[in-house]
Design a protein around this motif. Structure first.
Motif, PDB file in Angstrom:
ATOM      1  N   UNK A 200     -13.693 -21.611   1.679  1.00 17.45           N
ATOM      2  CA  UNK A 200     -12.954 -21.242   3.002  1.00 17.45           C
ATOM      3  C   UNK A 200     -13.944 -21.313   4.319  1.00 17.45           C
ATOM      4  N   UNK A 201     -15.467 -20.686   4.041  1.00 18.55           N
ATOM      5  CA  UNK A 201     -15.971 -20.846   4.994  1.00 18.55           C
ATOM      6  C   UNK A 201     -16.480 -22.237   5.512  1.00 18.55           C
ATOM      7  N   UNK A 202     -16.842 -23.022   4.287  1.00 16.17           N
ATOM      8  CA  UNK A 202     -17.346 -24.219   4.695  1.00 16.17           C
ATOM      9  C   UNK A 202     -16.176 -25.070   5.068  1.00 16.17           C
ATOM     10  N   UNK A 203     -15.053 -25.069   4.748  1.00  9.23           N
ATOM     11  CA  UNK A 203     -14.024 -25.915   5.282  1.00  9.23           C
ATOM     12  C   UNK A 203     -13.764 -25.430   6.699  1.00  9.23           C
ATOM     13  N   UNK A 204     -13.900 -24.063   6.886  1.00  6.51           N
ATOM     14  CA  UNK A 204     -13.679 -23.854   8.640  1.00  6.51           C
ATOM     15  C   UNK A 204     -14.745 -24.393   9.328  1.00  6.51           C
ATOM     16  N   UNK A 205     -15.791 -24.482   8.837  1.00  8.01           N
ATOM     17  CA  UNK A 205     -16.863 -25.092   9.558  1.00  8.01           C
ATOM     18  C   UNK A 205     -17.233 -26.779   9.387  1.00  8.01           C
ATOM     19  N   UNK A 206     -15.972 -27.568   8.806  1.00 11.28           N
ATOM     20  CA  UNK A 206     -15.942 -28.659   8.409  1.00 11.28           C
ATOM     21  C   UNK A 206     -17.485 -29.041   7.808  1.00 11.28           C
ATOM     22  N   UNK A 207     -17.756 -28.638   6.933  1.00 14.24           N
ATOM     23  CA  UNK A 207     -19.028 -28.766   6.400  1.00 14.24           C
ATOM     24  C   UNK A 207     -19.175 -29.116   4.717  1.00 14.24           C
ATOM     25  N   UNK A 208     -17.864 -29.577   4.108  1.00 12.83           N
ATOM     26  CA  UNK A 208     -17.605 -29.757   2.837  1.00 12.83           C
ATOM     27  C   UNK A 208     -16.799 -30.806   2.616  1.00 12.83           C
ATOM     28  N   UNK A 209     -16.753 -31.632   1.209  1.00 14.21           N
ATOM     29  CA  UNK A 209     -15.846 -32.349   0.882  1.00 14.21           C
ATOM     30  C   UNK A 209     -15.924 -32.443  -0.637  1.00 14.21           C
ATOM     31  N   UNK A 210     -14.486 -32.512  -1.157  1.00 16.61           N
ATOM     32  CA  UNK A 210     -14.361 -32.720  -2.826  1.00 16.61           C
ATOM     33  C   UNK A 210     -14.284 -33.963  -2.822  1.00 16.61           C
ATOM     34  N   UNK A 211     -14.713 -34.518  -4.166  1.00 19.11           N
ATOM     35  CA  UNK A 211     -14.628 -35.833  -4.601  1.00 19.11           C
ATOM     36  C   UNK A 211     -13.958 -35.480  -6.121  1.00 19.11           C
ATOM     37  N   UNK A 212     -12.922 -36.182  -6.694  1.00 15.91           N
ATOM     38  CA  UNK A 212     -12.373 -36.267  -7.884  1.00 15.91           C
ATOM     39  C   UNK A 212     -12.150 -37.641  -8.324  1.00 15.91           C
ATOM     40  N   UNK A 213     -12.567 -37.642  -9.599  1.00 19.18           N
ATOM     41  CA  UNK A 213     -12.506 -39.044 -10.370  1.00 19.18           C
ATOM     42  C   UNK A 213     -11.147 -38.838 -11.130  1.00 19.18           C
ATOM     43  N   UNK A 214      -9.989 -39.844 -10.981  1.00 16.94           N
ATOM     44  CA  UNK A 214      -8.850 -39.395 -11.538  1.00 16.94           C
ATOM     45  C   UNK A 214      -8.264 -40.777 -12.292  1.00 16.94           C
ATOM     46  N   UNK A 215      -7.824 -40.926 -13.487  1.00 19.86           N
ATOM     47  CA  UNK A 215      -7.408 -42.069 -14.104  1.00 19.86           C
ATOM     48  C   UNK A 215      -5.926 -42.092 -13.758  1.00 19.86           C
ATOM     49  N   UNK A 216      -5.370 -43.379 -14.379  1.00 22.29           N
ATOM     50  CA  UNK A 216      -4.063 -43.946 -14.249  1.00 22.29           C
ATOM     51  C   UNK A 216      -2.938 -42.736 -14.741  1.00 22.29           C
ATOM     52  N   UNK A 217      -3.476 -42.100 -15.916  1.00 17.95           N
ATOM     53  CA  UNK A 217      -2.636 -41.104 -16.503  1.00 17.95           C
ATOM     54  C   UNK A 217      -2.687 -39.784 -15.617  1.00 17.95           C
ATOM     55  N   UNK A 218      -3.294 -39.572 -14.562  1.00 14.07           N
ATOM     56  CA  UNK A 218      -3.653 -38.586 -13.509  1.00 14.07           C
ATOM     57  C   UNK A 218      -4.501 -37.443 -14.202  1.00 14.07           C
ATOM     58  N   UNK A 219      -5.339 -37.681 -15.156  1.00 13.08           N
ATOM     59  CA  UNK A 219      -6.247 -36.857 -15.759  1.00 13.08           C
ATOM     60  C   UNK A 219      -7.755 -37.003 -14.946  1.00 13.08           C
ATOM     61  N   UNK A 220      -7.968 -35.772 -14.548  1.00  8.34           N
ATOM     62  CA  UNK A 220      -9.333 -35.655 -13.843  1.00  8.34           C
ATOM     63  C   UNK A 220     -10.645 -35.704 -14.724  1.00  8.34           C
ATOM     64  N   UNK A 221     -11.426 -36.594 -14.602  1.00  5.83           N
ATOM     65  CA  UNK A 221     -12.492 -36.896 -15.323  1.00  5.83           C
ATOM     66  C   UNK A 221     -13.690 -36.047 -15.043  1.00  5.83           C
ATOM     67  N   UNK A 222     -13.960 -35.862 -13.766  1.00  8.26           N
ATOM     68  CA  UNK A 222     -15.043 -35.386 -12.941  1.00  8.26           C
ATOM     69  C   UNK A 222     -14.529 -34.883 -11.547  1.00  8.26           C
TER      70      UNK A 222
END
Length: 313
Positions: A200-222
């Protein structure tokens, strides 16, 4: 006169390159189980150097250590005083002199801190560790040319199986992050509440980003978690589904984070936040990252506390 922490907050609003890990709002969010304070050195009534530290209490012992999520702390000196050894030594000596009585002091100094000599003079000790950095990100084609052939193959393989998205949220990231610790039969080093506050602190200061690797079945690999300041982007946290690791999605996310740091953030440095583990180090090097030393500086002033630490499982 304002308390040192309040003066430090004001100082950080104008100092040009205080790392994200030493920002007061970052330390506020990581302070569970302890607290943080700072000692300051001045020139003509103005703060020119600072040493923030996180402290905990164990029985009668108060000691300084590294809080969760904080990779580096250590002394910060304004740019105009760096490298002028006589002046820098005086400022560091002033910071050390102001430290309160502590049973122990243990900190990872920033990789940019190359002078710990005044600490040596005061009987502190030092071990050298390494992080790995990609430099000159604004020439991204050159960075890409330095990547090992095996890494390129993994990135291409993953692109055929997953797409990269950013919007699955902190709960989903924490679950993937925890899977990696569970796979290695390691305890999770921070709770969901701690991570939520940190995020929440990083988001409030616009200092972070998520990265998700998702396949066609909607599974999150990483999943991976990038944070940054004005100097660098940091590959802060990551996680994988153990059942889906063969896709190479974790490697793809590293490259996507590098691209983001270059193309979106306009930064010139990507820091992997270290690792001394052989298998991890190999991956960093295969990305073309440069080995960069940093100092772990410590001192025990209480023999009893030192013995207690050594007896701890």
């Amino acid at each position: 006169m304002p308390a040192a922490a309040d003066r430090y907050r004001a100082f950080c609003r104008t100092a040009p390159d205080v790392p994200v890990f030493a920002q007061p709002w970052f330390l506020d969010a990581c302070g569970e189980g302890g607290g943080w304070d700072v000692v300051l050195a001045e020139e003509n009534g103005c703060v020119v150097a600072a040493l923030p530290y996180f402290y905990k209490q164990k029985g009668p012992f108060r000691y300084a250590t590294m809080p969760p999520f904080v990779k580096w702390l250590g002394p910060y000196v304004l740019p105009e005083f760096r490298g002028v050894l006589k002046k820098e030594h005086l400022l560091l000596e002033e910071l050390i002199k102001q430290l309160p009585p502590l049973a122990a002091f243990k900190q990872n100094f920033y990789p940019s801190t190359t002078n710990w000599l005044p600490f040596y003079w005061q009987k502190f000790r030092q071990s050298t560790y390494y992080t790995y950095r990609l430099l000159s990100l604004q020439n991204l084609s050159q960075v890409e040319a330095g990547i090992n052939r095996n890494i390129r193959r993994n990135v291409q393989k993953a692109r055929e199986q997953v797409q990269v998205v950013h919007d699955l949220g902190p709960e989903r990231f924490y679950a993937l992050n925890k899977m990696s610790f569970d796979r290695q039969q390691l305890p999770m080093p921070y709770s969901w509440a701690q991570f939520e506050r940190h995020d929440a602190a990083l988001a409030a200061h616009e200092a972070r980003q998520f990265f998700f690797a998702v396949d066609a079945q909607g599974r999150v690999h990483s999943a991976s978690y990038l944070i940054w300041d004005q100097q660098a982007a940091y590959y802060h946290l990551a996680g994988d589904d153990p059942a889906l690791r063969d896709s190479g999605a974790g490697i793809l996310l590293i490259w996507e984070a590098v691209r983001y740091a270059s193309e979106v953030l306009g930064l010139d440095c990507f820091d992997f936040e270290g690792s001394m583990l052989p298998a991890v180090e190999r991956i960093r090097v295969q990305f073309g990252a440069v080995q960069t030393p940093y100092f772990f500086v410590w001192k025990y002033t209480s023999r009893a506390f030192e013995l207690l630490e050594k007896l701890r499982p």
